[in-house]
Scaffold this motif. Sequence first.
Motif, mmCIF file in Angstrom:
data_model
loop_
_atom_site.group_PDB
_atom_site.id
_atom_site.type_symbol
_atom_site.label_atom_id
_atom_site.label_comp_id
_atom_site.label_asym_id
_atom_site.label_seq_id
_atom_site.Cartn_x
_atom_site.Cartn_y
_atom_site.Cartn_z
ATOM 1 N N SER A 58 37.989 30.718 24.611
ATOM 2 C CA SER A 58 38.241 29.370 24.065
ATOM 3 C C SER A 58 37.649 29.273 22.661
ATOM 4 O O SER A 58 36.875 30.153 22.247
ATOM 5 C CB SER A 58 37.583 28.301 24.950
ATOM 6 N N GLY A 59 37.979 28.183 21.975
ATOM 7 C CA GLY A 59 37.396 27.942 20.651
ATOM 8 C C GLY A 59 35.903 27.669 20.753
ATOM 9 O O GLY A 59 35.131 28.048 19.869
ATOM 10 N N THR A 60 35.505 27.008 21.819
ATOM 11 C CA THR A 60 34.074 26.728 22.029
ATOM 12 C C THR A 60 33.311 28.045 22.162
ATOM 13 O O THR A 60 32.257 28.235 21.550
ATOM 14 C CB THR A 60 33.868 25.882 23.313
ATOM 15 N N LEU A 63 32.822 29.846 18.858
ATOM 16 C CA LEU A 63 31.682 29.328 18.092
ATOM 17 C C LEU A 63 30.356 29.803 18.696
ATOM 18 O O LEU A 63 29.460 30.260 17.983
ATOM 19 C CB LEU A 63 31.719 27.789 18.071
ATOM 20 N N THR A 84 32.820 15.850 13.817
ATOM 21 C CA THR A 84 33.504 16.989 14.427
ATOM 22 C C THR A 84 33.833 16.742 15.907
ATOM 23 O O THR A 84 33.382 15.761 16.506
ATOM 24 C CB THR A 84 32.669 18.286 14.276
ATOM 25 N N LEU A 131 38.681 20.020 9.586
ATOM 26 C CA LEU A 131 39.264 19.061 10.531
ATOM 27 C C LEU A 131 40.679 18.621 10.154
ATOM 28 O O LEU A 131 40.992 18.462 8.971
ATOM 29 C CB LEU A 131 38.345 17.837 10.631
ATOM 30 N N SER A 179 40.923 28.158 17.909
ATOM 31 C CA SER A 179 41.202 27.707 19.282
ATOM 32 C C SER A 179 42.708 27.790 19.541
ATOM 33 O O SER A 179 43.513 27.447 18.664
ATOM 34 C CB SER A 179 40.759 26.247 19.438
ATOM 35 N N TYR A 181 43.904 26.202 22.294
ATOM 36 C CA TYR A 181 44.153 25.084 23.200
ATOM 37 C C TYR A 181 45.605 24.618 22.979
ATOM 38 O O TYR A 181 46.091 24.641 21.839
ATOM 39 C CB TYR A 181 43.143 23.958 22.886
ATOM 40 N N LYS A 184 47.028 22.932 19.797
ATOM 41 C CA LYS A 184 46.645 23.461 18.492
ATOM 42 C C LYS A 184 47.838 24.077 17.737
ATOM 43 O O LYS A 184 48.925 24.223 18.293
ATOM 44 C CB LYS A 184 45.526 24.493 18.662
ATOM 45 N N TYR A 317 38.482 11.334 16.237
ATOM 46 C CA TYR A 317 37.729 11.034 17.454
ATOM 47 C C TYR A 317 37.138 9.637 17.370
ATOM 48 O O TYR A 317 36.717 9.239 16.276
ATOM 49 C CB TYR A 317 36.634 12.076 17.655
HETATM 50 C C1 LIG Z 1 37.130 21.185 15.595
HETATM 51 C C2 LIG Z 1 37.144 21.880 16.928
HETATM 52 N N1 LIG Z 1 36.200 22.807 17.184
HETATM 53 C C3 LIG Z 1 36.179 23.475 18.354
HETATM 54 C C4 LIG Z 1 37.102 23.231 19.343
HETATM 55 C C5 LIG Z 1 36.995 23.937 20.654
HETATM 56 O O1 LIG Z 1 38.119 24.632 21.035
HETATM 57 P P1 LIG Z 1 38.481 24.835 22.605
HETATM 58 O O2 LIG Z 1 39.004 23.540 23.118
HETATM 59 O O3 LIG Z 1 39.508 25.915 22.571
HETATM 60 O O4 LIG Z 1 37.236 25.270 23.271
HETATM 61 C C6 LIG Z 1 38.103 22.272 19.114
HETATM 62 C C7 LIG Z 1 39.137 21.991 20.144
HETATM 63 O O5 LIG Z 1 39.234 20.950 20.689
HETATM 64 C C8 LIG Z 1 38.115 21.578 17.880
HETATM 65 O O6 LIG Z 1 39.047 20.647 17.629
#
Ligand SMILES: Cc1ncc(COP(=O)(O)O)c(C=O)c1O
Length: 376
Positions: A58-60, A63, A84, A131, A179, A181, A184, A317
């Motif tokens: 995942s994107g999380t 990071l 963010t 963003l 990411s 997701y 995206k 957000y």
């Molecule tokens: C700015 C930002 N960073 C990180 C993420 C995390 O990605 P993921 O949902 O794939 O873990 C997202 C996704 O929602 C995001 O929009």
Amino acid sequence: MIRFWSYKRELKRYKKLINQKINKSLNSGQIFFGNELKEFEKKFINKYKSKYGVAVGSGTDALFISLKSLGIKKGDEVITAANTAIPTISAIRSTGAVPKLVDINDDYLINVSKIEKEITKKTKVIIPVHLYGQVCDMDEIIKISKHYRLKIIEDCAQSQGAKYKNRFCGTIGIFGCFSFYPTKILGTYGDGGFITTNDYSLYKKAKRIRFYGIETVDKNNKFLNKYYSNEDGINSRLDEIQASILNFKLTLIEKLIKRRRQLARLYFKELKSTDLILPKLNENSDHVYHLFTVRHRKREKIIKELKKHLIETKIIYPYPIHKMKTYRDYFKNHKRLKNSEIKAKEIFCLPIYPELKNSEVIKVCEKIKKILEKIN
Ligand SMILES: Cc1ncc(COP(=O)(O)O)c(C=O)c1O
């Protein structure tokens, strides 16, 4: 009904090809770390001009693994933007480090003139968040990072394919994090993420961390079938089915971004005469329009009226990070984050995705114009 986002139209259009990819990967006998993943990692870094790449869950995770590869731990501080997505902060917190927030500009990107105030002896990393699809002011961020010897991890989750002065985002910092997701720019039909870097030893480290800390190949690239952990790692795999879908969708990516830009141009054209505040374009970056974010002081009313006409919008957000109970205690500098607070109260996003029709954008704009006439 005009949906804010849905994968149904895309699936309908490409169902045959996507099913072929899924079936092929199911029949390959490889569930993880197979040919689809290898192909995807190679194609992604070729497209985005990075030397090395690691696909992750995942994107999380991208990071978190990047931070962990740099040795970020409890006692360290990481600077990022107050507006963010939550996962930027959860990734920082998962290392034990403390996030330090910086306010934003009117383009919703980190205000670089305010970064230095947040730097202390504990600061190790800056995470600029590109963003909505635009890249931050990277020249200034690079200057600051050099002066204070900080590392840059770019959060490219919303900006895949966007450039800053002709350089793809994700190639400017020591790491770029993406990411996949479903909503995206390059969305899969599940979760997925990616790390880019030009540093070989950090690449090797990130690759180990995604797989329990195990080194999977020897110096000659020969497979090592050893359950031996070289460092503290996690499990963050991108499976073959997701990789196969991503391989297919990566072939469409320029077309997908082009379509988002067309839709954005149409929004700009149709809404320019209204008092809705349209996206402010950063002159050194192009925009890939992951989101089309607008602003109005009477947003609740507009959203409610649009909903009545079956038009979905979304607030991305609604709370800046320091306004959430979970994170409130880390931030004693609320006064310095005013712009993110004001923006969070006024922003909302209009539907934008490649399968959206021009006629639907025009309909959204016509409704907005009528609503504004009534409420202004
Ligand atoms: C700015 C930002 N960073 C990180 C993420 C995390 O990605 P993921 O949902 O794939 O873990 C997202 C996704 O929602 C995001 O929009």
